[in-house]
Design a protein around this motif. Sequence first.
Motif, PDB file in Angstrom:
ATOM      1  N   SER A 130      43.544  -0.672 -30.694  1.00  0.00           N
ATOM      2  CA  SER A 130      42.919  -0.672 -29.374  1.00  0.00           C
ATOM      3  C   SER A 130      43.429   0.472 -28.520  1.00  0.00           C
ATOM      4  CB  SER A 130      43.185  -2.011 -28.673  1.00  0.00           C
ATOM      5  OG  SER A 130      44.580  -2.252 -28.573  1.00  0.00           O
ATOM      6  N   ARG A 134      41.254   3.808 -27.058  1.00  0.00           N
ATOM      7  CA  ARG A 134      41.197   4.005 -25.607  1.00  0.00           C
ATOM      8  C   ARG A 134      41.727   5.371 -25.208  1.00  0.00           C
ATOM      9  NH1 ARG A 134      44.272   0.305 -21.101  1.00  0.00           N
ATOM     10  NH2 ARG A 134      43.404   1.326 -19.278  1.00  0.00           N
ATOM     11  N   ARG A 470      38.583  -1.008 -19.449  1.00  0.00           N
ATOM     12  CA  ARG A 470      38.209  -1.946 -20.526  1.00  0.00           C
ATOM     13  C   ARG A 470      38.790  -3.295 -20.165  1.00  0.00           C
ATOM     14  NH1 ARG A 470      36.486   0.984 -25.070  1.00  0.00           N
ATOM     15  NH2 ARG A 470      37.002   3.185 -25.003  1.00  0.00           N
TER      16      ARG A 470
END
Length: 471
Positions: A130, A134, A470
């Motif tokens: 993740s 990002r 996010r």
Amino acid sequence: MSSPPPPKPVACGDGWLSLSISTESGESNKRLRRGGGGGAVEDDGCVLHDEVLLAVFAASSLETDDLVRCAATCRRWRRLVSGDAEYICGLKPLSSRYVEALAVGFFHQSRDQEDDGDSGAPPRFVPLPSFSSRFAGADLHMAFDDLLFRNSRLVASRNGRLVLELQRSSRAAVLRLVVCNPMTGDMSILPILSGKDRPGHYACALLTADDLHHTEDPLPTHGHGSAAAFRLLVVYKRRKFTACRSYSSNTNAWGKEGKLTGVKIGGRRLGEMSGGVAARGAVFWLSKNLVFGFGLDTMEATAENIPWKWNSKLCFCHGSPVENRRLAVSPSDGRLCAVQVERHVSNSSVTINVISRRHDEYGVGGSKGIRRWEWEKTRNVELGGLIPLRDVKRICLRGVCEKSGVVFLTTGADMYAEQTDMAMYALDMEKKEARLVRAPPGRCRRSSSSFFGYEMDRVTYLASLSHGVRC
């Protein structure tokens, strides 16, 4: 002759955050900038001035994840939350919940040529998937300058910062430590401790403003540079007492050597302790089954054993049933806790459980009061169904990220870690989910390797929202 001026913090190049932000388009950055005719783009229909909204963000009961949702509402709120993150966090108490997004990966370092091929290599960073997606475009693998950090030793990781000991081939009788933040690129090379000031075996703890909020000597919580402020404690053994020395980023200097009262602890055991954690005005370290700590205001040290009833069912890790745990701090109530692996002999199931330290009276570091460990059944995580356990003979707890609730585990086909690890997992304690992560080849051997989970601090996390949110 006057002494030379103390070293000041320097930048170790662009951090991951600045590198990622620089990949954004110029037009997007212009829209998020204060003034300059950006009002039309940022018009959110709210008549309140920026200062009023900031006061609401800072003084309200909004948690960190709530602020992320606010930032996702519109461009204006996104600019305010990310651009004034230091001000908001300076006035807001610590989050009482885990924030999963704070965990970004782990640092590891092997000092064994058999495993690594280069025992002098600096620590290496392995990001979680993740985080990689990002921060696409940022060079996540070049966290350190090879020349400066070659032959260094990673000794602690906490609140977005790393502590490394610089080592030279000449083996000079000096201790030189570095505190750096890979996210922002900030780096402080601390003054050397040499001669009679140099400790032998030592344990260290990195403290930030949140850790010192309730002590008699807190760090600033708002104002320019307060987000990067820290204090580094070094505990070591003198001939007749246990000593402590503190470095403050405010003064860029080491304080005077202090003497701990209460219990004493051997220097070799201090050298075996990994980075300490701070809880309720005290700092603690773990060495096998012993928890050593002292009050930051009282300087009174205590040493206590975790009750043996918590050891009888632990999985073996490197042949020892008492090393398979890590200290952390519970975000809900700020209590010291131990995260550990438990194996149930009756049904062969494996559980990650948490026991918390309860202190009923007086200060945490004081000798008075009742201290006992309690099992938090609601935070148990059964590993069956989350990770493959077939042919697994050991599960080693490698690292704990205390503010995100992410626990790093490795599995092995042998009990005594003589074979390489089979796999590594990142376990979310709150969601009770486990994900397979890319792991370096190696074994769980503390004498030749170091492993530290890495997570952002709150200010850096909110500042990172400036180039994308996010939720």
